[in-house]
Design a protein around this motif. Structure first.
Motif, PDB file in Angstrom:
ATOM      1  N   GLY A  12       3.185  14.279 -37.244  1.00 36.18           N
ATOM      2  CA  GLY A  12       3.500  15.154 -36.109  1.00 36.18           C
ATOM      3  C   GLY A  12       3.719  14.371 -34.818  1.00 36.18           C
ATOM      4  O   GLY A  12       3.790  13.127 -34.823  1.00 36.18           O
ATOM      5  N   TYR A  13       3.816  15.117 -33.735  1.00 36.33           N
ATOM      6  CA  TYR A  13       4.161  14.521 -32.434  1.00 36.33           C
ATOM      7  C   TYR A  13       3.132  13.463 -31.996  1.00 36.33           C
ATOM      8  O   TYR A  13       3.442  12.269 -31.888  1.00 36.33           O
ATOM      9  CB  TYR A  13       4.286  15.657 -31.406  1.00 36.33           C
ATOM     10  N   ILE A  14       1.894  13.864 -31.794  1.00 35.63           N
ATOM     11  CA  ILE A  14       0.893  12.916 -31.287  1.00 35.63           C
ATOM     12  C   ILE A  14       0.481  11.951 -32.415  1.00 35.63           C
ATOM     13  O   ILE A  14       0.281  10.753 -32.195  1.00 35.63           O
ATOM     14  CB  ILE A  14      -0.331  13.657 -30.707  1.00 35.63           C
ATOM     15  N   ASP A  33      -0.176  14.604 -44.488  1.00 33.20           N
ATOM     16  CA  ASP A  33       0.531  15.666 -43.767  1.00 33.20           C
ATOM     17  C   ASP A  33       1.213  16.562 -44.786  1.00 33.20           C
ATOM     18  O   ASP A  33       1.677  16.073 -45.819  1.00 33.20           O
ATOM     19  CB  ASP A  33       1.584  15.035 -42.823  1.00 33.20           C
ATOM     20  N   ASN A  34       1.271  17.858 -44.510  1.00 28.98           N
ATOM     21  CA  ASN A  34       2.026  18.733 -45.425  1.00 28.98           C
ATOM     22  C   ASN A  34       3.440  18.997 -44.903  1.00 28.98           C
ATOM     23  O   ASN A  34       4.168  19.792 -45.474  1.00 28.98           O
ATOM     24  CB  ASN A  34       1.276  20.051 -45.683  1.00 28.98           C
ATOM     25  N   GLN A  36       4.564  20.695 -42.597  1.00 27.88           N
ATOM     26  CA  GLN A  36       4.965  22.044 -42.225  1.00 27.88           C
ATOM     27  C   GLN A  36       5.484  22.094 -40.783  1.00 27.88           C
ATOM     28  O   GLN A  36       6.226  22.979 -40.423  1.00 27.88           O
ATOM     29  CB  GLN A  36       3.822  23.036 -42.501  1.00 27.88           C
ATOM     30  N   ASN A  37       5.132  21.120 -39.970  1.00 31.30           N
ATOM     31  CA  ASN A  37       5.715  21.053 -38.618  1.00 31.30           C
ATOM     32  C   ASN A  37       6.188  19.634 -38.304  1.00 31.30           C
ATOM     33  O   ASN A  37       6.056  19.159 -37.179  1.00 31.30           O
ATOM     34  CB  ASN A  37       4.699  21.529 -37.576  1.00 31.30           C
ATOM     35  N   ASP A  60      -2.032  19.298 -48.194  1.00 31.97           N
ATOM     36  CA  ASP A  60      -2.592  20.231 -47.212  1.00 31.97           C
ATOM     37  C   ASP A  60      -4.059  19.865 -46.984  1.00 31.97           C
ATOM     38  O   ASP A  60      -4.787  19.587 -47.948  1.00 31.97           O
ATOM     39  CB  ASP A  60      -2.475  21.662 -47.769  1.00 31.97           C
ATOM     40  N   VAL A  61      -4.465  19.876 -45.731  1.00 32.07           N
ATOM     41  CA  VAL A  61      -5.835  19.477 -45.404  1.00 32.07           C
ATOM     42  C   VAL A  61      -6.864  20.468 -45.991  1.00 32.07           C
ATOM     43  O   VAL A  61      -8.044  20.157 -46.110  1.00 32.07           O
ATOM     44  CB  VAL A  61      -5.958  19.305 -43.867  1.00 32.07           C
ATOM     45  N   PHE A  82      -5.615  15.189 -36.719  1.00 32.13           N
ATOM     46  CA  PHE A  82      -4.639  15.917 -35.898  1.00 32.13           C
ATOM     47  C   PHE A  82      -4.185  17.217 -36.561  1.00 32.13           C
ATOM     48  O   PHE A  82      -3.712  18.109 -35.867  1.00 32.13           O
ATOM     49  CB  PHE A  82      -3.363  15.073 -35.701  1.00 32.13           C
ATOM     50  N   LYS A  86      -0.738  24.866 -33.711  1.00 38.16           N
ATOM     51  CA  LYS A  86      -1.004  24.669 -32.271  1.00 38.16           C
ATOM     52  C   LYS A  86      -0.276  25.608 -31.314  1.00 38.16           C
ATOM     53  O   LYS A  86      -0.331  25.399 -30.117  1.00 38.16           O
ATOM     54  CB  LYS A  86      -0.666  23.229 -31.908  1.00 38.16           C
ATOM     55  N   TYR A 150      -6.085  30.362 -30.917  1.00 38.67           N
ATOM     56  CA  TYR A 150      -5.924  28.895 -30.976  1.00 38.67           C
ATOM     57  C   TYR A 150      -7.080  28.218 -30.219  1.00 38.67           C
ATOM     58  O   TYR A 150      -7.740  27.306 -30.742  1.00 38.67           O
ATOM     59  CB  TYR A 150      -4.574  28.474 -30.381  1.00 38.67           C
ATOM     60  N   LYS A 154     -10.340  25.572 -31.476  1.00 42.19           N
ATOM     61  CA  LYS A 154     -10.741  24.262 -30.937  1.00 42.19           C
ATOM     62  C   LYS A 154     -12.216  24.301 -30.512  1.00 42.19           C
ATOM     63  O   LYS A 154     -12.959  23.338 -30.706  1.00 42.19           O
ATOM     64  CB  LYS A 154      -9.837  23.860 -29.770  1.00 42.19           C
ATOM     65  N   TYR A 178      -7.289  16.874 -24.962  1.00 42.17           N
ATOM     66  CA  TYR A 178      -6.035  16.477 -24.329  1.00 42.17           C
ATOM     67  C   TYR A 178      -5.635  17.508 -23.289  1.00 42.17           C
ATOM     68  O   TYR A 178      -5.754  18.705 -23.517  1.00 42.17           O
ATOM     69  CB  TYR A 178      -4.857  16.417 -25.307  1.00 42.17           C
TER      70      TYR A 178
HETATM   71  N1  LIG Z   1       0.786  18.941 -28.209  1.00 39.70           N
HETATM   72  C1  LIG Z   1      -0.111  19.494 -27.412  1.00 39.70           C
HETATM   73  O1  LIG Z   1       0.244  20.016 -26.348  1.00 39.70           O
HETATM   74  C2  LIG Z   1      -1.583  19.476 -27.752  1.00 39.70           C
HETATM   75  C3  LIG Z   1      -2.519  19.675 -26.722  1.00 39.70           C
HETATM   76  C4  LIG Z   1      -3.883  19.662 -27.048  1.00 39.70           C
HETATM   77  C5  LIG Z   1      -4.289  19.483 -28.358  1.00 39.70           C
HETATM   78  N2  LIG Z   1      -3.350  19.309 -29.337  1.00 39.70           N
HETATM   79  C6  LIG Z   1      -3.821  19.120 -30.727  1.00 39.70           C
HETATM   80  O2  LIG Z   1      -3.370  17.849 -31.188  1.00 39.70           O
HETATM   81  C7  LIG Z   1      -3.120  17.884 -32.595  1.00 39.70           C
HETATM   82  C8  LIG Z   1      -1.722  17.357 -32.857  1.00 39.70           C
HETATM   83  O3  LIG Z   1      -0.776  18.128 -32.112  1.00 39.70           O
HETATM   84  P1  LIG Z   1       0.770  17.807 -32.110  1.00 39.70           P
HETATM   85  O4  LIG Z   1       1.294  18.244 -30.789  1.00 39.70           O
HETATM   86  O5  LIG Z   1       1.019  16.446 -32.586  1.00 39.70           O
HETATM   87  O6  LIG Z   1       1.253  18.880 -33.196  1.00 39.70           O
HETATM   88  P2  LIG Z   1       2.284  18.734 -34.403  1.00 39.70           P
HETATM   89  O7  LIG Z   1       2.514  20.104 -34.928  1.00 39.70           O
HETATM   90  O8  LIG Z   1       3.461  17.924 -33.995  1.00 39.70           O
HETATM   91  O9  LIG Z   1       1.424  17.878 -35.451  1.00 39.70           O
HETATM   92  C9  LIG Z   1       0.517  18.467 -36.352  1.00 39.70           C
HETATM   93  C10 LIG Z   1       0.816  17.904 -37.725  1.00 39.70           C
HETATM   94  O10 LIG Z   1      -0.091  18.480 -38.659  1.00 39.70           O
HETATM   95  C11 LIG Z   1       0.627  18.871 -39.804  1.00 39.70           C
HETATM   96  N3  LIG Z   1      -0.099  19.992 -40.430  1.00 39.70           N
HETATM   97  C12 LIG Z   1      -0.206  21.263 -39.959  1.00 39.70           C
HETATM   98  N4  LIG Z   1      -0.950  21.993 -40.815  1.00 39.70           N
HETATM   99  C13 LIG Z   1      -1.330  21.162 -41.825  1.00 39.70           C
HETATM  100  C14 LIG Z   1      -2.104  21.335 -42.995  1.00 39.70           C
HETATM  101  N5  LIG Z   1      -2.624  22.525 -43.320  1.00 39.70           N
HETATM  102  N6  LIG Z   1      -2.300  20.270 -43.805  1.00 39.70           N
HETATM  103  C15 LIG Z   1      -1.746  19.059 -43.502  1.00 39.70           C
HETATM  104  N7  LIG Z   1      -0.986  18.842 -42.408  1.00 39.70           N
HETATM  105  C16 LIG Z   1      -0.791  19.886 -41.581  1.00 39.70           C
HETATM  106  C17 LIG Z   1       2.010  19.254 -39.318  1.00 39.70           C
HETATM  107  O11 LIG Z   1       3.009  19.163 -40.336  1.00 39.70           O
HETATM  108  C18 LIG Z   1       2.240  18.235 -38.205  1.00 39.70           C
HETATM  109  O12 LIG Z   1       2.854  17.065 -38.701  1.00 39.70           O
HETATM  110  C19 LIG Z   1      -3.347  19.324 -33.009  1.00 39.70           C
HETATM  111  O13 LIG Z   1      -4.659  19.426 -33.531  1.00 39.70           O
HETATM  112  C20 LIG Z   1      -3.220  20.106 -31.719  1.00 39.70           C
HETATM  113  O14 LIG Z   1      -3.965  21.299 -31.756  1.00 39.70           O
HETATM  114  C21 LIG Z   1      -2.007  19.280 -29.065  1.00 39.70           C
END
Ligand SMILES: NC(=O)c1ccc[n+]([C@@H]2O[C@H](COP(=O)([O-])OP(=O)(O)OC[C@H]3O[C@@H](n4cnc5c(N)ncnc54)[C@H](O)[C@@H]3O)[C@@H](O)[C@H]2O)c1
Length: 341
Positions: A12-14, A33-34, A36-37, A60-61, A82, A86, A150, A154, A178
């Motif tokens: 994912g992003y972070i 990672d699954n 899904q995003n 899937d986690v 992560f 979200k 959501y 957390k 964050y």
């Molecule tokens: N981006 C933000 O603004 C932000 C702010 C605060 C906290 N967060 C937290 O940081 C974390 C990462 O956020 P992000 O922005 O990178 O989101 P993102 O959606 O880009 O990354 C999340 C990753 O988790 C994977 N995923 C989702 N459900 C899953 C599952 N059941 N099993 C396995 N993989 C799964 C998705 O495919 C994705 O690659 C999250 O926990 C989010 O809640 C994000």
């Protein structure tokens, strides 16, 4: 031998930015990672970026069997967790999905870790746990206030981890709250890749600048802020990734549990971000003021000094650098790749 880290949600992003930072810091990393995003092509891009094959488990986690198998195959020293859903508005419509992935997924992971004797975890939390805070900048001591499902997930995640650490001192837990992650990697090969209409301000502005969306709707200009629009603490995703490396190093070293905000301590309004993005992209960004959105908070800014005291973490990158890297990613060849399912 390098310590081996499991990165759930690492595509994912972070997670993808943290993957690069961990490889650069010398760790061995496996992504779970699954997708899904996330786009599967991120794996090839991470390989190109780091010059190393990426270990990926597509799972899937919540799947205890696959997770258990992965922990018997590898001896992980720690996990950075992560993987979660979200999107705030989606969580209001589908709370059970959010409780399932974000809370049951966490419990499942912790059980598998415990059975394998791996008891160090960095957890992605969020400033959203503060709801509408009484104090700005907001310290870690501010009380929990859930504004939506959501945010509740957390808070629950943090409480589960806190009670686990209290019950069994073999656990080492880092909770990172964050503020508003933004920007993209300096290589422009990875960045924020929202599947639908973006929920966050900067990717939305990016799509308006790129001509994919017509205009930015600004939700309210009558807040008690310098220009009346909402103020947030934007943190460059590369700074955020470095925060995870420091948190992990602390857990793997002699530091016990920690709970810190990751933000800059500086607030920028919606209109300031629009102006910065105009400078970075040299494009027009049409915007229109509309009614306030229910549940929006006027100001979210981190009190950022605890992360510096506990982890030695201080942000280095400015809002202009967040906008410039976001724009370079958007106009680059990778951001528009079609998601695969
Ligand atoms: N981006 C933000 O603004 C932000 C702010 C605060 C906290 N967060 C937290 O940081 C974390 C990462 O956020 P992000 O922005 O990178 O989101 P993102 O959606 O880009 O990354 C999340 C990753 O988790 C994977 N995923 C989702 N459900 C899953 C599952 N059941 N099993 C396995 N993989 C799964 C998705 O495919 C994705 O690659 C999250 O926990 C989010 O809640 C994000």
């Amino acid at each position: 031998m390098a310590e081996h880290i499991l990165l759930t949600g690492g595509a994912g992003y972070i997670g993808s930015h943290t993957y690069v930072a961990l490889i650069e810091a010398g760790y061995e990393v496996t992504i779970l990672d699954n997708f899904q995003n996330a786009n599967r092509s991120v794996v090839e891009r991470l390989e190109a970026l780091t010059g190393k094959p990426v270990n990926v488990a597509e799972a899937d986690v919540r799947d205890a069997t696959t997770l258990g198998g992965l922990f018997s195959e590898h001896q992980f020293d720690a996990v950075v967790h992560f993987a979660a859903l979200k999107a705030v508005s989606e969580s209001v419509d589908r709370p059970l999905d959010y409780f399932d992935v974000n809370i049951s997924g966490l419990i499942n992971l912790l059980r598998v870790m415990d059975a394998a004797g791996c008891r160090k975890i960095v957890f992605s939390s969020s400033a959203t746990v503060y709801g509408v805070p009484d104090e700005t900048p907001t310290p870690e001591t501010a009380e929990f206030r859930a504004m939506n499902p959501y945010g509740q997930t957390k808070i629950s995640g943090e409480q589960i981890l806190g009670q686990l650490a209290a019950a069994d001192d073999r656990w080492n837990i880092g909770i990172l709250r964050y503020f508003n992650p933004a920007g993209a990697h300096s290589s422009h090969m990875i960045g924020e890749d929202p599947r639908d209409i973006p929920n966050n301000l900067m990717p939305y502005i990016a799509k308006v600048a790129a001509g994919e969306l017509d205009e930015l709707q600004v939700f309210g200009d009558d807040y008690d802020t310098p220009d009346g629009t909402g103020v947030r603490d934007y943190i460059h995703v590369e700074d955020l990734a470095r925060g995870h490396v420091l948190s992990l190093a602390a857990l793997l070293g002699d530091s016990k549990n920690h709970l810190v905000n990751l933000g800059t301590g500086i607030g920028n309004s919606v209109m300031e971000v629009v102006a910065a993005y105009k400078r970075a992209s040299n494009r027009d960004i049409p915007s229109r003021i509309v009614e306030r959105r229910a549940g929006d908070v006027p100001i979210y800014v981190a009190k950022a000094d605890k992360a510096e005291e506990v982890l030695g973490f201080r942000t280095e990158k400015s809002l202009d650098e967040m906008c410039a890297s976001s724009w370079a990613w958007i106009v680059g060849p990778h951001s528009q790749e079609e998601p695969e399912q």
